[in-house]
Scaffold this active site. Structure first.
Site, short mmCIF file in Angstrom:
data_model
loop_
_atom_site.label_atom_id
_atom_site.label_comp_id
_atom_site.label_asym_id
_atom_site.label_seq_id
_atom_site.Cartn_x
_atom_site.Cartn_y
_atom_site.Cartn_z
N ASP A 143 1.42 10.99 19.72
CA ASP A 143 0.06 10.74 19.21
C ASP A 143 -0.93 10.72 20.38
OD1 ASP A 143 1.14 9.50 16.37
OD2 ASP A 143 2.31 8.92 18.11
N ARG A 151 6.36 7.91 7.30
CA ARG A 151 7.50 7.65 8.20
C ARG A 151 8.26 6.41 7.73
NH1 ARG A 151 3.14 9.41 11.38
NH2 ARG A 151 3.59 11.23 12.67
N HIS A 174 3.83 4.19 15.29
CA HIS A 174 3.80 5.66 15.24
C HIS A 174 3.76 5.99 13.75
CE1 HIS A 174 4.64 9.86 15.65
NE2 HIS A 174 5.84 9.76 15.12
N ARG A 206 -1.52 14.21 21.42
CA ARG A 206 -2.42 14.90 20.48
C ARG A 206 -3.86 14.47 20.74
NH1 ARG A 206 1.89 13.83 15.57
NH2 ARG A 206 2.95 15.83 15.75
P1 NAD Z 1 16.66 17.48 11.07
O1 NAD Z 1 17.05 17.23 9.66
O2 NAD Z 1 16.33 18.86 11.51
O3 NAD Z 1 17.83 16.95 12.03
C1 NAD Z 1 18.46 15.73 11.86
C2 NAD Z 1 19.87 15.87 12.38
O4 NAD Z 1 20.52 14.60 12.32
C3 NAD Z 1 20.73 16.85 11.55
O5 NAD Z 1 21.28 17.84 12.40
C4 NAD Z 1 21.80 15.95 10.95
O6 NAD Z 1 23.05 16.59 10.77
C5 NAD Z 1 21.87 14.83 11.99
N1 NAD Z 1 22.49 13.62 11.49
C6 NAD Z 1 22.28 12.97 10.33
N2 NAD Z 1 23.06 11.87 10.27
C7 NAD Z 1 23.75 11.81 11.42
C8 NAD Z 1 24.72 10.90 11.95
N3 NAD Z 1 25.13 9.84 11.26
N4 NAD Z 1 25.23 11.17 13.15
C9 NAD Z 1 24.84 12.25 13.86
N5 NAD Z 1 23.95 13.14 13.42
C10 NAD Z 1 23.41 12.92 12.21
O7 NAD Z 1 15.45 16.48 11.39
P2 NAD Z 1 14.41 16.61 12.59
O8 NAD Z 1 13.25 17.40 12.16
O9 NAD Z 1 15.16 17.00 13.83
O10 NAD Z 1 13.92 15.10 12.70
C11 NAD Z 1 14.77 14.09 13.21
C12 NAD Z 1 14.03 12.76 13.23
O11 NAD Z 1 13.01 12.81 14.23
C13 NAD Z 1 13.33 12.42 11.90
O12 NAD Z 1 13.49 11.05 11.60
C14 NAD Z 1 11.89 12.75 12.19
O13 NAD Z 1 10.99 12.03 11.36
C15 NAD Z 1 11.81 12.31 13.64
N6 NAD Z 1 10.64 12.78 14.38
C16 NAD Z 1 10.09 11.92 15.25
C17 NAD Z 1 8.97 12.26 15.97
C18 NAD Z 1 8.37 11.24 16.91
O14 NAD Z 1 7.25 11.40 17.37
N7 NAD Z 1 9.08 10.16 17.20
C19 NAD Z 1 8.41 13.54 15.81
C20 NAD Z 1 9.02 14.43 14.95
C21 NAD Z 1 10.14 14.04 14.22
#
Ligand code: NAD
Length: 317
Positions: free
Chosen positions: A151, A91, A178, A154
């Site tokens: 987490d 991450r 995280h 889980r």
């Molecule tokens: P994804 O690639 O499917 O979606 C990301 C989206 O962000 C895309 O639609 C993209 O167009 C958009 N985007 C990019 N730059 C942008 C901007 N400047 N303005 C507006 N939109 C923008 O990714 P995802 O699988 O949805 O993951 C998103 C984030 O969530 C990642 O960083 C991932 O690691 C994180 N995540 C966090 C957790 C958690 O527990 N916190 C769990 C899973 C994923």
């Protein structure tokens, strides 16, 4: 007759996590309005149309593809925009890609007069929660990262499975980053008032190995899911809905969110996953658990790792 203020959530980033959150929101009747923003405008528009077609099966909600001007009247801005982990990527590896995106997004939100609560899920979530606090200038109790809510979920699921008990009756926390340096608070985990440590001992066998396996499965769950299907999104979407409910319904719920540790646990100037009471004002207070020595050392180490990451992007603050 005075019209009641509508509850509005603006979701920025309608990728896998964002659209799953939007779908889960639709099924939970928590807000009157949901605004979708994404640089990929077609995706945001397509999601808005698709979600609207679910309304006859749920409850009234106004959903539209919007823009940053819609943030002015928002109660909550939820950010799930940015890169996700590729197989093998940590991450923290995402930081350089996502911090620039956050600077732009948070500036756009604030320039449009936002005065509500931020919820951050993009990784590395602890560092980006800190960045959002800095970029926004909002009080730290109104900037909440999803932290270790997933987490913790889980952990509760796996303990529930191990002891054949409903995970909602498992009280156990994962805290810290995280990410790879998170830790399990075994010393305070209980099921139905019985310490989990006692339950493992009573079970006999190599309980230390069983506990290690459960913790490893929790910590490495994202890697496993990413290897299997490329991304994780349903669990976090449910976690974000739980957090949204705690805020909008003023629940005073205890959740392991990422928040500024302003002296708590001897930590300072870092956002990190800790149990905290969450309500309509944001973070009401951090719960200080009486950690054992090993847990204290692991938490301090986890905070150091996050602080080092913050140093790598210090030029942004
Ligand atoms: P994804 O690639 O499917 O979606 C990301 C989206 O962000 C895309 O639609 C993209 O167009 C958009 N985007 C990019 N730059 C942008 C901007 N400047 N303005 C507006 N939109 C923008 O990714 P995802 O699988 O949805 O993951 C998103 C984030 O969530 C990642 O960083 C991932 O690691 C994180 N995540 C966090 C957790 C958690 O527990 N916190 C769990 C899973 C994923």
């Amino acid at each position: 007759m005075a019209t009641e203020k509508k509850t509005r959530i603006v979701l920025i980033g309608t990728g896998a996590v964002g659209s799953s959150y939007a779908f889960a929101l639709l099924n939970n009747n928590l807000a009157d309005e949901l605004v979708l923003i994404d640089v990929n405008e077609k995706k945001a528009e397509g999601d808005a149309i698709d979600l609207n077609h679910g309304l006859p099966f749920s409850a009234p909600m106004k959903i539209w593809k919007g823009d940053y001007a819609d943030c002015r009247d928002a109660d909550l801005v939820v950010i799930t925009a940015g890169s996700n982990q590729a197989p093998g990527e940590t991450r923290l590896d995402l930081l350089q890609k996502n911090i620039g995106i956050f600077k732009t997004i948070v500036s756009n939100v604030m320039e449009n007069g936002f005065n509500g609560i931020f919820v951050i899920a993009t990784n590395p979530v602890d560092v980006l929660t800190y960045a959002t606090w800095k970029f926004s200038g909002l009080p730290h109790d109104r900037v909440i990262g999803s932290g270790t809510i997933l987490d913790t979920a889980r952990f509760r699921f796996l303990l529930g499975q191990h002891f054949n008990v409903d995970p909602r009756n498992v009280h156990a926390y994962i805290i810290g980053e995280h990410g790879d340096t998170e830790l399990a608070v075994w010393s305070k985990a209980d099921i139905g008032g019985r310490p989990v440590l006692d339950l493992f001992k009573k079970e006999g066998g190599d309980h230390a190995a069983k506990m290690d396996q459960i913790f490893t499965d929790v910590r490495d769950a994202a890697y496993q899911i990413i290897n299997l299907k490329g991304a994780t999104y349903y669990g976090i979407a449910m976690g974000l809905v739980r957090l949204t409910r705690a805020i909008l319904r003023n629940e005073n719920s205890i959740l392991t969110v990422s928040t500024l540790a302003n002296g708590s646990y001897g930590l300072d100037d870092v956002c990190i996953g800790l149990p905290a009471v969450v309500n309509r004002q944001g973070i009401r207070e951090i719960i200080e658990l009486d950690l054992d020595e090993k847990e204290k050392a692991l938490l301090a180490k986890s905070a150091d790792v996050l602080k080092n990451s913050l140093k790598n992007v210090a030029n942004y603050f």
